[in-house]
Design a protein around this motif. Structure first.
Motif, short mmCIF file in Angstrom:
data_model
loop_
_atom_site.label_atom_id
_atom_site.label_comp_id
_atom_site.label_asym_id
_atom_site.label_seq_id
_atom_site.Cartn_x
_atom_site.Cartn_y
_atom_site.Cartn_z
N LEU A 59 71.03 32.46 -40.51
CA LEU A 59 71.05 33.88 -40.17
C LEU A 59 72.08 34.62 -41.01
O LEU A 59 71.85 35.74 -41.46
N GLY A 60 73.23 33.99 -41.23
CA GLY A 60 74.26 34.61 -42.06
C GLY A 60 73.79 34.83 -43.48
O GLY A 60 74.08 35.86 -44.10
N GLU A 61 73.03 33.88 -44.00
CA GLU A 61 72.50 34.02 -45.36
C GLU A 61 71.49 35.16 -45.43
O GLU A 61 71.44 35.92 -46.39
N TYR A 62 70.66 35.29 -44.40
CA TYR A 62 69.69 36.39 -44.39
C TYR A 62 70.39 37.74 -44.33
O TYR A 62 69.97 38.70 -44.94
N ARG A 63 71.50 37.79 -43.58
CA ARG A 63 72.25 39.05 -43.53
C ARG A 63 72.81 39.39 -44.91
O ARG A 63 72.84 40.55 -45.32
N ARG A 64 73.26 38.36 -45.62
CA ARG A 64 73.77 38.60 -46.98
C ARG A 64 72.66 39.10 -47.89
O ARG A 64 72.83 40.07 -48.64
N LEU A 65 71.50 38.43 -47.81
CA LEU A 65 70.36 38.84 -48.65
C LEU A 65 69.90 40.24 -48.29
O LEU A 65 69.44 41.00 -49.16
N ALA A 66 70.02 40.59 -47.01
CA ALA A 66 69.54 41.89 -46.56
C ALA A 66 70.35 43.05 -47.13
O ALA A 66 69.90 44.19 -47.13
N THR A 67 71.56 42.74 -47.63
CA THR A 67 72.38 43.82 -48.22
C THR A 67 71.97 44.09 -49.66
O THR A 67 72.40 45.08 -50.25
N GLU A 68 71.13 43.20 -50.23
CA GLU A 68 70.68 43.40 -51.59
C GLU A 68 69.52 44.40 -51.62
O GLU A 68 68.73 44.46 -50.68
N PRO A 69 69.42 45.19 -52.68
CA PRO A 69 68.33 46.17 -52.76
C PRO A 69 66.97 45.49 -52.65
O PRO A 69 66.74 44.43 -53.21
N ALA A 70 66.07 46.11 -51.90
CA ALA A 70 64.70 45.59 -51.76
C ALA A 70 63.72 46.75 -51.92
O ALA A 70 64.05 47.89 -51.64
N ARG B 252 57.96 32.95 -38.88
CA ARG B 252 59.03 33.60 -38.14
C ARG B 252 60.30 33.73 -38.97
O ARG B 252 61.10 34.65 -38.75
N VAL B 253 60.51 32.83 -39.92
CA VAL B 253 61.69 32.95 -40.79
C VAL B 253 61.63 34.25 -41.58
O VAL B 253 62.62 34.98 -41.70
N GLU B 254 60.45 34.56 -42.14
CA GLU B 254 60.29 35.82 -42.88
C GLU B 254 60.46 37.00 -41.94
O GLU B 254 60.99 38.04 -42.32
N LEU B 255 60.00 36.83 -40.69
CA LEU B 255 60.10 37.90 -39.70
C LEU B 255 61.57 38.21 -39.40
O LEU B 255 61.96 39.37 -39.27
N VAL B 256 62.39 37.15 -39.30
CA VAL B 256 63.82 37.35 -39.05
C VAL B 256 64.46 38.13 -40.18
O VAL B 256 65.23 39.07 -39.96
N ARG B 257 64.10 37.77 -41.40
CA ARG B 257 64.68 38.50 -42.53
C ARG B 257 64.25 39.97 -42.50
O ARG B 257 65.06 40.87 -42.73
N TYR B 258 62.99 40.21 -42.23
CA TYR B 258 62.48 41.59 -42.16
C TYR B 258 63.29 42.39 -41.13
O TYR B 258 63.71 43.52 -41.38
N ALA B 259 63.50 41.78 -39.95
CA ALA B 259 64.21 42.47 -38.87
C ALA B 259 65.66 42.73 -39.24
O ALA B 259 66.21 43.81 -38.98
N ILE B 260 66.31 41.74 -39.85
CA ILE B 260 67.72 41.90 -40.21
C ILE B 260 67.89 42.96 -41.30
O ILE B 260 68.84 43.73 -41.30
N GLU B 261 66.93 43.00 -42.23
CA GLU B 261 66.99 44.02 -43.29
C GLU B 261 66.99 45.43 -42.70
O GLU B 261 67.54 46.36 -43.27
N ARG B 262 66.36 45.57 -41.52
CA ARG B 262 66.27 46.88 -40.89
C ARG B 262 67.30 47.07 -39.77
O ARG B 262 67.24 48.02 -39.00
N GLY B 263 68.25 46.11 -39.69
CA GLY B 263 69.34 46.25 -38.74
C GLY B 263 68.96 46.02 -37.29
O GLY B 263 69.72 46.35 -36.38
N LEU B 264 67.79 45.43 -37.04
CA LEU B 264 67.35 45.25 -35.65
C LEU B 264 68.19 44.22 -34.91
O LEU B 264 68.25 44.23 -33.68
N ASP B 265 68.84 43.30 -35.64
CA ASP B 265 69.67 42.30 -34.97
C ASP B 265 70.95 42.90 -34.42
O ASP B 265 71.63 42.31 -33.60
N GLU B 266 71.29 44.10 -34.92
CA GLU B 266 72.50 44.77 -34.44
C GLU B 266 72.20 45.76 -33.32
O GLU B 266 73.09 46.33 -32.73
N ALA B 267 70.91 46.00 -33.10
CA ALA B 267 70.52 47.04 -32.12
C ALA B 267 70.75 46.57 -30.70
O ALA B 267 70.73 45.39 -30.43
#
Length: 214
Positions: A129-140, A199-214
């Protein structure tokens, strides 16, 4: 399907899975053999060792998942190195279990992998999850907000938010007071709408949109 280069270990895992009522459609002992047999046998779940002769496990995973995105891969490895875990997930694996796991843990992991859940040895889920958060900060590419982008229902968004927080289907069902099957249906509908594969891709999608912080 079980892939491992040690015959005794491979046979023992296959025997345990079969004894639990799971259908072991094939086994393989090296990378190229794994690719050939998996393409022929079309398993739902691939239990895969990383250290394989001929072709490394991550390349086997990348090749097979690339050809069949519906395939779910559970890595069963002696290595708990963070680099190995992240490389496996990036290659398409949906779970990572250490070989020190018990037979009961393996059976549970295979069943949960088959159901589309990401399964990790305790301590490794946070790393991923930490790695996905790092990747989510990169431009997409910002394609999801374009007109005509798929719209999720309020309940689908709610389930997605809990998925992003790392909750299991059972925990989500208890939190929302709905059935495990209903949670699975919401996840499958969301995957289809967003054109994601697991679901792994789904987690990344959600984290990219900040849903894990909501």
């Amino acid at each position: 399907m079980v892939v491992d280069d040690h015959p005794m270990w491979r046979d023992a895992v296959a025997r345990d899975l079969a004894a639990a009522g799971l259908d072991v459609v094939a086994t393989a002992g090296d990378g190229p053999q794994a690719v050939r047999r998996a393409q022929a046998a079309a398993p739902d779940v691939l239990v895969l060792d990383l250290n394989l002769p001929g072709l490394p496990g991550v390349q086997v995973c990348r090749k097979l998942v690339g050809g069949n995105p519906a395939l779910r891969v559970l890595v069963l490895s002696a290595s708990g190195e963070h680099a190995d875990v992240l490389e496996a997930v990036k290659s398409g694996a949906t779970g990572y279990l250490l070989k020190s796991a018990s037979t009961e843990e393996l059976l549970d992991a295979v069943r949960r992998t088959a159901a589309g859940e990401p399964v990790f040895t305790p301590g490794l889920a946070g790393l991923v999850l930490g790695e996905y958060r790092r990747l989510a900060t990169e431009p997409a590419p910002a394609t999801d907000d374009e007109p005509g982008a798929p719209r999720l229902t309020e309940r689908e968004t709610e389930v997605l938010r809990l998925v992003a927080k790392g909750l299991s289907y059972k925990q989500i069902a208890e939190r929302l007071v709905i059935s495990h099957r209903t949670v699975q249906n919401h996840v499958q509908n969301t995957l289809g709408k967003l054109q994601l594969h697991n679901r792994v891709e789904l987690v990344r999608y959600a984290i990219e949109r900040g849903l894990d912080e909501a």
